[in-house]
Design an enzyme around this catalytic site. Structure first.
Site, short mmCIF file in Angstrom:
data_model
loop_
_atom_site.label_atom_id
_atom_site.label_comp_id
_atom_site.label_asym_id
_atom_site.label_seq_id
_atom_site.Cartn_x
_atom_site.Cartn_y
_atom_site.Cartn_z
N ASN A 193 5.71 10.42 14.44
CA ASN A 193 5.42 9.09 15.18
C ASN A 193 4.10 8.55 15.69
OD1 ASN A 193 6.99 7.28 18.05
ND2 ASN A 193 6.86 6.66 15.97
N ARG A 199 3.22 7.20 9.87
CA ARG A 199 4.22 6.42 8.96
C ARG A 199 5.01 5.44 9.60
NH1 ARG A 199 6.12 11.30 5.90
NH2 ARG A 199 5.87 12.24 8.07
N SER A 200 5.69 5.88 10.60
CA SER A 200 6.78 5.05 11.27
C SER A 200 6.26 4.04 12.20
CB SER A 200 7.91 6.03 12.05
OG SER A 200 7.62 6.63 13.05
N CYS A 253 9.70 8.95 11.45
CA CYS A 253 8.78 10.16 10.76
C CYS A 253 8.69 11.53 11.56
CB CYS A 253 7.55 9.62 10.38
SG CYS A 253 6.37 9.16 11.60
P1 4NP Z 1 3.61 11.11 10.83
O1 4NP Z 1 2.27 12.19 10.61
O2 4NP Z 1 4.93 12.02 10.72
O3 4NP Z 1 3.62 10.04 9.75
O4 4NP Z 1 3.38 10.68 12.08
C1 4NP Z 1 2.23 13.21 11.31
C2 4NP Z 1 1.56 13.37 12.44
C3 4NP Z 1 1.37 14.39 12.99
C4 4NP Z 1 1.72 15.41 12.40
C5 4NP Z 1 2.51 15.57 11.16
C6 4NP Z 1 2.58 14.35 10.69
N1 4NP Z 1 1.48 16.78 13.11
O5 4NP Z 1 1.74 17.92 12.55
O6 4NP Z 1 0.97 16.97 14.33
#
Ligand code: 4NP
Length: 156
Positions: free
Chosen positions: A14, A17-18, A11
Site C-alpha cells: 500500500n 501500486r494501489s 496491493c
Molecule cells: P506495493 O509495493 O505492494 O505496490 O506497495 C511494495 C511495497 C513494499 C514491499 C513490497 C511491495 N515490501 O516488501 O516492503
C-alpha cells in the site's frame, strides 16, 4: 439518490501500486465531475508500511505526470468486504491473500484484477516496482493508468 460506488484498490505494501491506482481513478472521477458518485480508497494485504506515505519513487514518478497522490498506508481487513462494492487487486498473490479473507461467495465476487481492464493485456499482474529501478515505476504507471481508465469507463 442512488448510493455511491465504493472501490478499494489493493496491493502488497500500500505504498506503490494501489495508492497510484487510487489517485489515477480519482483523477478520472474528478475530471468527469463524478465525485458525488464514487468513494475510493486503497489498502495493502500486509501491514509492513502501516501509517506511511507512498514510496518516494512512486510520488516522484506520479508528479512527473502531474498526478498528486494522497494516501496513508493501511492493511486490508475482512470488514472491507462489507464496505466496498469492488475490491481491485494488482496481482495474483494479492488476489489469493484477499480471497483467503472472504467469508462467502458474495465477498469473493467483489474481487477482481486491475488488469482485467487493461486493453493491452487482460488479467496479467501489475508488476511490483518496489525492488527495481525507475523504469519499473514508469512501467507500473503506464499499466495502472490505462487499466484504471478502463475500469472507470466500465463503472461510470
Ligand atoms: P506495493 O509495493 O505492494 O505496490 O506497495 C511494495 C511495497 C513494499 C514491499 C513490497 C511491495 N515490501 O516488501 O516492503
Amino acid at each position: 439518490m442512488e448510493s455511491k460506488i465504493r472501490v478499494l484498490f489493493v496491493c502488497l505494501g500500500n505504498i506503490c501500486r494501489s495508492p497510484l491506482a487510487k489517485a489515477l481513478f480519482l483523477n478520472a472521477v474528478e475530471l468527469n465531475k463524478l465525485s458525488y458518485k464514487f468513494e475510493v480508497e486503497s489498502a495493502g494485504t500486509s501491514d509492513f508500511h502501516r501509517g506511511e506515505a507512498p514510496d518516494a519513487r512512486t510520488l516522484r514518478n506520479a508528479q512527473k505526470h502531474g498526478i498528486e497522490i494522497k494516501n496513508t498506508a493501511r492493511q486490508f481487513k475482512r470488514q472491507d468486504f462489507a464496505r466496498f462494492d469492488h475490491i481491485v487487486v494488482m496481482d495474483a498473490q494479492n488476489y489469493a491473500d484477499v480471497a483467503a479473507l472472504a467469508s462467502n461467495a458474495t465477498d469473493k465476487q467483489k474481487i477482481s484484477m486491475l488488469r482485467d481492464h487493461d486493453p493491452a493485456m487482460k488479467g496479467a499482474d501489475v508488476p511490483d516496482p518496489w525492488f527495481g529501478g525507475e523504469e519499473g515505476f514508469e512501467e507500473a504507471y503506464q499499466i495502472i493508468r490505462r487499466s484504471t481508465l478502463g475500469l472507470f469507463d466500465a463503472l461510470r
